[in-house]
Design a protein around this motif. Sequence first.
Motif, PDB file in Angstrom:
ATOM      1  N   LEU B 192       0.845  -1.319   0.023  1.00  0.00           N
ATOM      2  CA  LEU B 192       0.114  -0.019   0.128  1.00  0.00           C
ATOM      3  C   LEU B 192       0.933   1.305   0.000  1.00  0.00           C
ATOM      4  O   LEU B 192       0.509   2.365  -0.549  1.00  0.00           O
ATOM      5  CB  LEU B 192      -1.060  -0.135   1.154  1.00  0.00           C
ATOM      6  CG  LEU B 192      -1.965   1.302   1.018  1.00  0.00           C
ATOM      7  CD1 LEU B 192      -2.918   1.278   0.163  1.00  0.00           C
ATOM      8  CD2 LEU B 192      -2.690   1.083   2.746  1.00  0.00           C
ATOM      9  N   LEU B 200       0.536   8.998   2.120  1.00  0.00           N
ATOM     10  CA  LEU B 200       0.141   8.300   3.441  1.00  0.00           C
ATOM     11  C   LEU B 200       1.034   8.016   4.558  1.00  0.00           C
ATOM     12  O   LEU B 200       0.809   7.790   5.471  1.00  0.00           O
ATOM     13  CB  LEU B 200      -0.202   6.790   3.104  1.00  0.00           C
ATOM     14  CG  LEU B 200      -1.297   6.711   1.709  1.00  0.00           C
ATOM     15  CD1 LEU B 200      -1.285   5.040   1.239  1.00  0.00           C
ATOM     16  CD2 LEU B 200      -2.657   7.115   2.183  1.00  0.00           C
ATOM     17  N   VAL B 434     -12.163   4.881  -3.257  1.00  0.00           N
ATOM     18  CA  VAL B 434     -12.012   4.115  -2.014  1.00  0.00           C
ATOM     19  C   VAL B 434     -10.256   4.547  -1.760  1.00  0.00           C
ATOM     20  O   VAL B 434      -9.908   4.598  -0.537  1.00  0.00           O
ATOM     21  CB  VAL B 434     -11.616   2.603  -2.498  1.00  0.00           C
ATOM     22  CG1 VAL B 434     -10.947   1.627  -1.333  1.00  0.00           C
ATOM     23  CG2 VAL B 434     -13.053   1.983  -2.708  1.00  0.00           C
ATOM     24  N   MET B 435      -9.380   4.949  -2.634  1.00  0.00           N
ATOM     25  CA  MET B 435      -8.095   5.485  -2.447  1.00  0.00           C
ATOM     26  C   MET B 435      -8.330   6.765  -1.458  1.00  0.00           C
ATOM     27  O   MET B 435      -7.671   6.874  -0.717  1.00  0.00           O
ATOM     28  CB  MET B 435      -7.477   5.695  -3.749  1.00  0.00           C
ATOM     29  CG  MET B 435      -6.969   4.401  -4.670  1.00  0.00           C
ATOM     30  SD  MET B 435      -6.370   5.008  -6.153  1.00  0.00           S
ATOM     31  CE  MET B 435      -6.411   3.545  -6.989  1.00  0.00           C
ATOM     32  N   ASP B 437     -10.442   7.357   0.530  1.00  0.00           N
ATOM     33  CA  ASP B 437     -11.175   6.854   1.924  1.00  0.00           C
ATOM     34  C   ASP B 437      -9.846   6.677   2.790  1.00  0.00           C
ATOM     35  O   ASP B 437      -9.752   6.874   3.735  1.00  0.00           O
ATOM     36  CB  ASP B 437     -12.156   5.781   1.775  1.00  0.00           C
ATOM     37  CG  ASP B 437     -13.389   6.205   1.201  1.00  0.00           C
ATOM     38  OD1 ASP B 437     -13.762   7.430   1.015  1.00  0.00           O
ATOM     39  OD2 ASP B 437     -14.057   5.234   0.714  1.00  0.00           O
ATOM     40  N   ILE B 438      -9.156   5.821   2.058  1.00  0.00           N
ATOM     41  CA  ILE B 438      -7.911   5.423   2.504  1.00  0.00           C
ATOM     42  C   ILE B 438      -6.920   6.400   3.162  1.00  0.00           C
ATOM     43  O   ILE B 438      -6.428   6.783   4.076  1.00  0.00           O
ATOM     44  CB  ILE B 438      -7.070   4.378   1.811  1.00  0.00           C
ATOM     45  CG1 ILE B 438      -7.937   3.125   1.769  1.00  0.00           C
ATOM     46  CG2 ILE B 438      -5.583   4.103   2.221  1.00  0.00           C
ATOM     47  CD1 ILE B 438      -7.449   2.083   0.706  1.00  0.00           C
ATOM     48  N   LYS B 439      -6.717   7.625   2.054  1.00  0.00           N
ATOM     49  CA  LYS B 439      -5.847   8.810   2.274  1.00  0.00           C
ATOM     50  C   LYS B 439      -6.711   9.648   3.562  1.00  0.00           C
ATOM     51  O   LYS B 439      -6.123   9.774   4.333  1.00  0.00           O
ATOM     52  CB  LYS B 439      -6.107   9.556   1.090  1.00  0.00           C
ATOM     53  CG  LYS B 439      -5.445  10.992   1.435  1.00  0.00           C
ATOM     54  CD  LYS B 439      -4.254  11.266   1.449  1.00  0.00           C
ATOM     55  CE  LYS B 439      -3.694  12.648   1.525  1.00  0.00           C
ATOM     56  NZ  LYS B 439      -2.334  12.950   2.014  1.00  0.00           N
ATOM     57  N   THR B 441      -8.202   8.330   6.113  1.00  0.00           N
ATOM     58  CA  THR B 441      -8.122   7.656   7.243  1.00  0.00           C
ATOM     59  C   THR B 441      -6.861   7.730   7.743  1.00  0.00           C
ATOM     60  O   THR B 441      -6.494   7.937   8.983  1.00  0.00           O
ATOM     61  CB  THR B 441      -8.478   6.147   6.831  1.00  0.00           C
ATOM     62  OG1 THR B 441      -9.861   6.069   6.402  1.00  0.00           O
ATOM     63  CG2 THR B 441      -8.172   5.410   8.288  1.00  0.00           C
ATOM     64  N   LEU B 442      -5.633   7.807   6.962  1.00  0.00           N
ATOM     65  CA  LEU B 442      -4.429   7.627   7.377  1.00  0.00           C
ATOM     66  C   LEU B 442      -3.841   9.250   7.327  1.00  0.00           C
ATOM     67  O   LEU B 442      -2.825   9.351   8.250  1.00  0.00           O
ATOM     68  CB  LEU B 442      -3.414   6.911   6.417  1.00  0.00           C
ATOM     69  CG  LEU B 442      -3.756   5.377   6.231  1.00  0.00           C
ATOM     70  CD1 LEU B 442      -2.665   4.536   5.533  1.00  0.00           C
ATOM     71  CD2 LEU B 442      -3.886   4.750   7.545  1.00  0.00           C
ATOM     72  N   VAL B 454      -4.623  11.852  -4.798  1.00  0.00           N
ATOM     73  CA  VAL B 454      -6.144  11.980  -4.685  1.00  0.00           C
ATOM     74  C   VAL B 454      -6.561  13.361  -4.322  1.00  0.00           C
ATOM     75  O   VAL B 454      -5.785  14.166  -4.226  1.00  0.00           O
ATOM     76  CB  VAL B 454      -6.353  10.787  -3.317  1.00  0.00           C
ATOM     77  CG1 VAL B 454      -6.328   9.514  -3.683  1.00  0.00           C
ATOM     78  CG2 VAL B 454      -5.697  11.469  -2.095  1.00  0.00           C
TER      79      VAL B 454
END
Lengths: 457, 457
Positions: B192, B200, B434-435, B437-439, B441-442, B454
């Motif tokens: 990832l 990230l 989704v990318m 969302d991950i960004k 989150t982190l 993103v």
Amino acid sequence: MRNDAALNELSSLLGNRLSRSKSDLDLHGRSESHFPLTPPDAVAYPDSTAEVAEIVKICGRHGCPVVPWGVGTSLEGHALAFTGGVSVDFTRMNRVLKVNQEDMDVAVQPGVTREALNEELRATGLFFSVDPGANATLGGMAMTRASGTTAVRYGTMRENVLALEVVLADGRVIRTGTRARKTSAGYDLTGLMVGSEGTLGLVTELTLRLQGQPEAVSSAVCAFPTMEDAVNAVIATIQMGIPMARIEFVDPATAAAFNAYAGASFQEVPHLMVEFHGSEGGVKEEAETFREVVADFGASDFEWAVKPEDRKALWTMRHNAHYACLASRPGARAIVTDICVPISKLAEAVEETRADIAGASIHGPIVGHVGDGNFHTVLLFDEDNPTERAEAQAISHRMVERALRLGGTATGEHGIGVGKLDYMEAEHGDAWGVMGDIKRTLDPQNILNPGKMVRVN
Amino acid sequence: MRNDAALNELSSLLGNRLSRSKSDLDLHGRSESHFPLTPPDAVAYPDSTAEVAEIVKICGRHGCPVVPWGVGTSLEGHALAFTGGVSVDFTRMNRVLKVNQEDMDVAVQPGVTREALNEELRATGLFFSVDPGANATLGGMAMTRASGTTAVRYGTMRENVLALEVVLADGRVIRTGTRARKTSAGYDLTGLMVGSEGTLGLVTELTLRLQGQPEAVSSAVCAFPTMEDAVNAVIATIQMGIPMARIEFVDPATAAAFNAYAGASFQEVPHLMVEFHGSEGGVKEEAETFREVVADFGASDFEWAVKPEDRKALWTMRHNAHYACLASRPGARAIVTDICVPISKLAEAVEETRADIAGASIHGPIVGHVGDGNFHTVLLFDEDNPTERAEAQAISHRMVERALRLGGTATGEHGIGVGKLDYMEAEHGDAWGVMGDIKRTLDPQNILNPGKMVRVN
């Protein structure tokens, strides 16, 4: 009954493809692991991605767990519905969708097994390389990041899944990756999904890399005086850069199990099973170099299998090692361990494990994909004997501790499921928390295979 | 001034290792891309992981952007501080920490360049395989998921990063992965992070796979009548399963640029540059098979480079293709494209691109890592000529559209940065969400390399 509202809606959607028969529930409540029978509340048999998406949406509305099911060959309880819910069985989604011969890739549905795929590919000159012993589904293999005997040459599922179609927890369908061989376009969601054990999404289609069938193949078995000699021979072989297609370790107990189960006639000493793939000349050269390298470690009793049927017999025997070991003690259950360490630590890890088992009352044959630093013990115990079970658990526990101490991992290829959950924090530290954050983001209700891989409550 | 509070705290932490000199800011405001000068507010030169963590914490408290910097060779504006903030320059974290010769891996700090690493490895019989043309840092290469000429054989950064140490947006330091060759223990956070372009986390240590220096190496250049012949020769070679270590395409314009820049004497026709790695016998056999295969496509003018110095000259020339193309029009800027398609679509993609460039007023030499289906054009334009810039942008745009239509990707190895951001939705659809969302989150505050990869607002 729990999850009744969800099951009623699913029943309307799927008709008789939602099963609540006791036999079906029991079938999906038991895998090839040592966990007790854990039937789900129902089994769904979707026909399409759209149906999988509908199933997930319905379950999401009712907070009902969704647990994907391939053929139940996983070893850490991945596919068991420990908190109830619906087992989503991909049996009916078992089509090979498109073989792209020129590009050496293939699109498949998740219910295709690896053997079925290779059968389909036979005439193309191509094959799919990843081969865990069991005839698992490709969906299941992606979800556990499976590997097997050929990973040392062709990689694991991590290297061999190009792209995925995934149903997310909210029912959205995404595609990760393309058929291009490489990309720098964005976070590697394909890689994030591979090995995620159904906790981040349900895979409904896979695009896999294929390999060309080698022009020439040669396999061999040879014997070693001691386990340490065999392992050191592996290390030397890898460091020499001989491009092994397979290099597998078999301990004396496994050799004995092969003799009994498959009618082999091995000496009960450590062995290596190897294979070379390449051109006629290349294979010959590699085999010769291998023979020279391992001679320094006392290798003897070389048996070469050049004919396809002999090779097939050899590797079928290896693939059935799990069953051969089980058969060596009828009625026993097994905890199968799976540590993987840097190759320089392999001799130490194997020797300490051997000594540990030797001091126990139970048996634990050792086999391994030693070219990757990965090996298994099949710790056999009587299910009704708590002392034996405790002994098996303790040996397994010490193996993981050993792997982590030596800079390795609790699991090389079997995955976490529930069986290795207790080691995630020790292996990953704060990074396990990041995994939990990702799980909460992608599955805020925790409906996708809950209780596996991460703890979110 | 913006970010003043953060800069004051950083200044207390780093002393004169926080630079605000105009020359330093300008140096970090320009990369090898076509973007305008974009100086950061300051440049930090940390010495340790602990300092990087402190920098990130300070910036987090003040909402100040943190942009990692290697040596500025990226091509999509990855390392430019478009919204201001601190450029974190890893120059001082440039140590090779530990070579594990037996395990064929190495731990390095992110500021080590690939050439420096290979220099350090010279006596070990090992080498690090990934080689984008530029002498980039290994941290930067991990962040863009770089590859280069040898990916066809040894893989990209995706396959060659075993483990990372990463400073997260909240200043926590995590380790992803171990030195084991494979694992099924949890989400692939290493994967990832690789290719995440600093959005990230900031990588502060990398564990990389090494390869054994092959016993024998042989390189060659050969000429083809047409571009299509050359590309079809590549396809045939790959499908024959010849294990090429390198297979590179050079168009007539690039051949001319090599002649002018590097004193080569190529015919101005399409060429392939190839290399074989293996045993003496294997290399010979492969080279012979290659010669037979490409003969069917009219290959001629074979020049073999067997002596190390000749091979070095050949690949140095190839690695300098970007600079050779730039030099072919002094003072010009370049948009460098990077599409990657399934290999069966390669001839179509290259031919359409060639025709497109032929119809334009600007030049665009084509080179490519064609064994992966990946190729570049160096679209040369006069910075002060808006028509030329627009033409270059239009050709680049159509190339990406073409790649996506053919089942490929907008970028095989250069990454997204800001230059390819507009294509993320077209390539990934909902997966781009989704990318995001991950960004979120982190990096909930969006302080890590904001605006790249993103869109989070």
